[in-house]
Motif scaffolding. Structure first.
Motif, PDB file in Angstrom:
ATOM      1  N   ALA A 195      30.897  77.660 119.702  1.00  0.00           N
ATOM      2  CA  ALA A 195      31.163  78.955 120.486  1.00  0.00           C
ATOM      3  C   ALA A 195      32.727  78.950 120.992  1.00  0.00           C
ATOM      4  O   ALA A 195      33.190  80.099 121.018  1.00  0.00           O
ATOM      5  N   VAL A 196      33.236  77.647 121.039  1.00  0.00           N
ATOM      6  CA  VAL A 196      34.524  77.906 121.177  1.00  0.00           C
ATOM      7  C   VAL A 196      35.602  78.156 120.139  1.00  0.00           C
ATOM      8  O   VAL A 196      36.422  79.208 120.259  1.00  0.00           O
ATOM      9  N   LEU A 197      35.182  77.846 118.973  1.00  0.00           N
ATOM     10  CA  LEU A 197      36.008  78.224 117.921  1.00  0.00           C
ATOM     11  C   LEU A 197      35.812  79.698 117.490  1.00  0.00           C
ATOM     12  O   LEU A 197      36.911  80.530 117.091  1.00  0.00           O
ATOM     13  N   ASN A 198      34.880  80.224 117.831  1.00  0.00           N
ATOM     14  CA  ASN A 198      34.409  81.716 117.709  1.00  0.00           C
ATOM     15  C   ASN A 198      34.808  82.823 118.856  1.00  0.00           C
ATOM     16  O   ASN A 198      34.530  83.982 118.975  1.00  0.00           O
ATOM     17  N   ASP A 199      35.213  82.129 120.048  1.00  0.00           N
ATOM     18  CA  ASP A 199      35.469  82.692 121.173  1.00  0.00           C
ATOM     19  C   ASP A 199      34.163  83.393 121.667  1.00  0.00           C
ATOM     20  O   ASP A 199      34.208  84.549 121.840  1.00  0.00           O
ATOM     21  N   ALA A 200      32.971  82.920 121.853  1.00  0.00           N
ATOM     22  CA  ALA A 200      31.903  83.268 122.219  1.00  0.00           C
ATOM     23  C   ALA A 200      31.398  82.575 123.452  1.00  0.00           C
ATOM     24  O   ALA A 200      30.622  81.906 123.558  1.00  0.00           O
ATOM     25  N   PRO A 201      32.045  83.178 124.748  1.00  0.00           N
ATOM     26  CA  PRO A 201      31.656  82.424 125.699  1.00  0.00           C
ATOM     27  C   PRO A 201      30.118  82.637 126.161  1.00  0.00           C
ATOM     28  O   PRO A 201      29.687  81.686 126.973  1.00  0.00           O
ATOM     29  N   PHE A 202      29.632  83.641 125.941  1.00  0.00           N
ATOM     30  CA  PHE A 202      28.040  83.700 126.125  1.00  0.00           C
ATOM     31  C   PHE A 202      27.162  82.674 125.618  1.00  0.00           C
ATOM     32  O   PHE A 202      26.483  81.973 126.446  1.00  0.00           O
ATOM     33  N   GLU A 203      27.324  82.272 124.476  1.00  0.00           N
ATOM     34  CA  GLU A 203      26.962  81.124 123.643  1.00  0.00           C
ATOM     35  C   GLU A 203      27.337  79.906 124.341  1.00  0.00           C
ATOM     36  O   GLU A 203      26.374  78.869 124.609  1.00  0.00           O
ATOM     37  N   TYR A 204      28.478  79.640 124.786  1.00  0.00           N
ATOM     38  CA  TYR A 204      29.037  78.593 125.418  1.00  0.00           C
ATOM     39  C   TYR A 204      28.360  78.269 126.697  1.00  0.00           C
ATOM     40  O   TYR A 204      27.614  77.212 127.182  1.00  0.00           O
ATOM     41  N   GLU A 205      28.152  79.275 127.848  1.00  0.00           N
ATOM     42  CA  GLU A 205      27.925  79.359 129.008  1.00  0.00           C
ATOM     43  C   GLU A 205      26.171  78.861 128.892  1.00  0.00           C
ATOM     44  O   GLU A 205      25.699  78.216 129.812  1.00  0.00           O
ATOM     45  N   ALA A 206      25.374  79.472 127.842  1.00  0.00           N
ATOM     46  CA  ALA A 206      24.110  79.221 127.737  1.00  0.00           C
ATOM     47  C   ALA A 206      23.762  77.781 127.406  1.00  0.00           C
ATOM     48  O   ALA A 206      22.783  77.220 127.607  1.00  0.00           O
ATOM     49  N   HIS A 207      24.688  77.281 126.464  1.00  0.00           N
ATOM     50  CA  HIS A 207      24.479  75.956 126.059  1.00  0.00           C
ATOM     51  C   HIS A 207      25.084  74.636 126.538  1.00  0.00           C
ATOM     52  O   HIS A 207      24.578  73.716 126.494  1.00  0.00           O
ATOM     53  N   ALA A 208      26.100  75.001 127.378  1.00  0.00           N
ATOM     54  CA  ALA A 208      26.853  73.854 128.357  1.00  0.00           C
ATOM     55  C   ALA A 208      25.778  73.221 129.044  1.00  0.00           C
ATOM     56  O   ALA A 208      25.576  71.791 129.123  1.00  0.00           O
ATOM     57  N   PRO A 209      24.863  73.874 129.827  1.00  0.00           N
ATOM     58  CA  PRO A 209      23.933  73.094 130.746  1.00  0.00           C
ATOM     59  C   PRO A 209      22.979  72.434 129.823  1.00  0.00           C
ATOM     60  O   PRO A 209      22.413  71.146 130.327  1.00  0.00           O
ATOM     61  N   ILE A 210      22.337  72.933 128.716  1.00  0.00           N
ATOM     62  CA  ILE A 210      21.431  72.306 127.790  1.00  0.00           C
ATOM     63  C   ILE A 210      22.126  70.978 127.088  1.00  0.00           C
ATOM     64  O   ILE A 210      21.635  69.685 127.095  1.00  0.00           O
ATOM     65  N   ALA A 211      23.446  71.037 126.873  1.00  0.00           N
ATOM     66  CA  ALA A 211      24.274  69.860 126.562  1.00  0.00           C
ATOM     67  C   ALA A 211      24.143  68.677 127.466  1.00  0.00           C
ATOM     68  O   ALA A 211      23.974  67.487 127.270  1.00  0.00           O
ATOM     69  N   LEU A 212      24.522  69.003 128.660  1.00  0.00           N
ATOM     70  CA  LEU A 212      24.316  68.202 129.914  1.00  0.00           C
ATOM     71  C   LEU A 212      22.849  67.485 130.007  1.00  0.00           C
ATOM     72  O   LEU A 212      22.881  66.256 129.985  1.00  0.00           O
ATOM     73  N   ARG A 213      21.975  68.331 129.765  1.00  0.00           N
ATOM     74  CA  ARG A 213      20.527  68.028 130.058  1.00  0.00           C
ATOM     75  C   ARG A 213      20.246  66.943 128.860  1.00  0.00           C
ATOM     76  O   ARG A 213      19.635  65.867 129.055  1.00  0.00           O
ATOM     77  N   GLU A 214      21.068  67.177 127.695  1.00  0.00           N
ATOM     78  CA  GLU A 214      20.520  66.383 126.786  1.00  0.00           C
ATOM     79  C   GLU A 214      21.493  64.944 126.590  1.00  0.00           C
ATOM     80  O   GLU A 214      21.414  64.254 125.675  1.00  0.00           O
ATOM     81  N   GLY A 215      22.540  64.851 127.547  1.00  0.00           N
ATOM     82  CA  GLY A 215      23.209  63.533 127.676  1.00  0.00           C
ATOM     83  C   GLY A 215      24.517  63.705 127.166  1.00  0.00           C
ATOM     84  O   GLY A 215      25.374  62.760 127.142  1.00  0.00           O
ATOM     85  N   VAL A 216      25.161  64.945 127.120  1.00  0.00           N
ATOM     86  CA  VAL A 216      26.293  64.890 126.378  1.00  0.00           C
ATOM     87  C   VAL A 216      27.303  65.000 127.753  1.00  0.00           C
ATOM     88  O   VAL A 216      26.881  65.769 128.908  1.00  0.00           O
ATOM     89  N   SER A 217      28.262  64.362 128.052  1.00  0.00           N
ATOM     90  CA  SER A 217      29.158  64.162 129.354  1.00  0.00           C
ATOM     91  C   SER A 217      29.775  65.521 129.416  1.00  0.00           C
ATOM     92  O   SER A 217      30.338  66.051 128.236  1.00  0.00           O
ATOM     93  N   ALA A 218      30.251  65.749 130.578  1.00  0.00           N
ATOM     94  CA  ALA A 218      31.246  66.722 130.942  1.00  0.00           C
ATOM     95  C   ALA A 218      32.378  66.621 130.216  1.00  0.00           C
ATOM     96  O   ALA A 218      33.221  67.671 129.737  1.00  0.00           O
ATOM     97  N   GLN A 219      32.863  65.432 129.957  1.00  0.00           N
ATOM     98  CA  GLN A 219      34.276  65.239 129.317  1.00  0.00           C
ATOM     99  C   GLN A 219      34.152  65.544 127.881  1.00  0.00           C
ATOM    100  O   GLN A 219      35.028  66.201 127.507  1.00  0.00           O
ATOM    101  N   LYS A 220      33.192  65.344 127.256  1.00  0.00           N
ATOM    102  CA  LYS A 220      33.197  65.651 125.892  1.00  0.00           C
ATOM    103  C   LYS A 220      33.066  67.295 125.661  1.00  0.00           C
ATOM    104  O   LYS A 220      33.430  67.789 124.888  1.00  0.00           O
ATOM    105  N   ILE A 221      32.248  67.787 126.681  1.00  0.00           N
ATOM    106  CA  ILE A 221      32.098  69.515 126.921  1.00  0.00           C
ATOM    107  C   ILE A 221      33.284  69.890 126.660  1.00  0.00           C
ATOM    108  O   ILE A 221      33.872  70.822 125.896  1.00  0.00           O
TER     109      ILE A 221
END
Length: 198
Positions: free
Chosen positions: A99-125
């Motif tokens: 999402a970052v590389l392709n400049d796709a904020p909709f994808e990023y915004e949809a998956h950042a909360p999922i990443a957090l729930r999966e245990g990815v830290s905000a720092q890594k995001i």
């Protein structure tokens, strides 16, 4: 993230880089939206989407313009997200980096909360927005992010990188990782081309 804190509270800082329209786009979604429940022929696929996702998002309201595409899309993306052996945190790092590389904020915004729930830290995001892969990623994450970068930026994967991946993953795992990167490149390019944004 501090112990006991709600990871979703940390999301606004992690999303700061992604909360915008794709570069070069200015207007609304470029095709009509299909309101769920308005086309009886789509009732079955809408029910599948609701069962898998709990709602018919803006993306799926666009996809519903083609019964064949939305049906195949839902099957493939559900398989990639829910039926492979790719661990959830690794899958979400892939998706967010694409999402970052392709400049796709909709994808990023949809998956950042999922990443957090999966245990990815905000720092890594947040670090996924950097040009280079940060040192805070462990060796497996860095290897998979290198694959993601190669496939997204250059399409071709250098032999040396592929050899490193083959030393760590069996054929099934490698196919699933490559399919995840490829699938979310498809998603992001669809989103950007049709200006699907919040």
């Amino acid at each position: 993230m501090q112990n006991g804190s709600d990871p979703l509270q940390e999301l606004p800082a992690a999303l700061a880089a992604g909360a915008r329209r794709p570069a070069g786009t200015t207007g609304p979604v470029r095709v009509g939206l299909v309101v769920p429940g308005t086309r009886p022929a789509l009732a079955d696929i809408e029910a599948r989407i609701m069962a898998q996702r709990g709602r018919v998002s803006l993306l799926y309201q666009v996809l519903l313009n083609s019964a064949a595409i939305v049906s195949g899309w839902e099957s493939m993306l559900s398989a990639v997200r829910l039926q492979t052996g790719v661990p959830g945190p690794l899958r979400e790092l892939i998706i967010l980096r694409v999402a970052v590389l392709n400049d796709a904020p909709f994808e990023y915004e949809a998956h950042a909360p999922i990443a957090l729930r999966e245990g990815v830290s905000a720092q890594k995001i947040a670090a996924l927005s950097a040009v280079a892969i940060a040192e805070l990623f462990d060796p497996e994450e860095a290897l998979v992010l290198a694959l993601t970068d190669a496939m997204t930026r250059d399409v071709a994967v250098p032999d040396a990188l592929m050899e490193g991946l083959k030393q760590r993953y069996d054929d099934q795992q490698l196919v699933e990782l490559v399919a995840t990167v490829a699938a979310y490149n498809m998603v992001s390019r669809f989103l950007v081309a049709l200006q699907i944004a919040h």
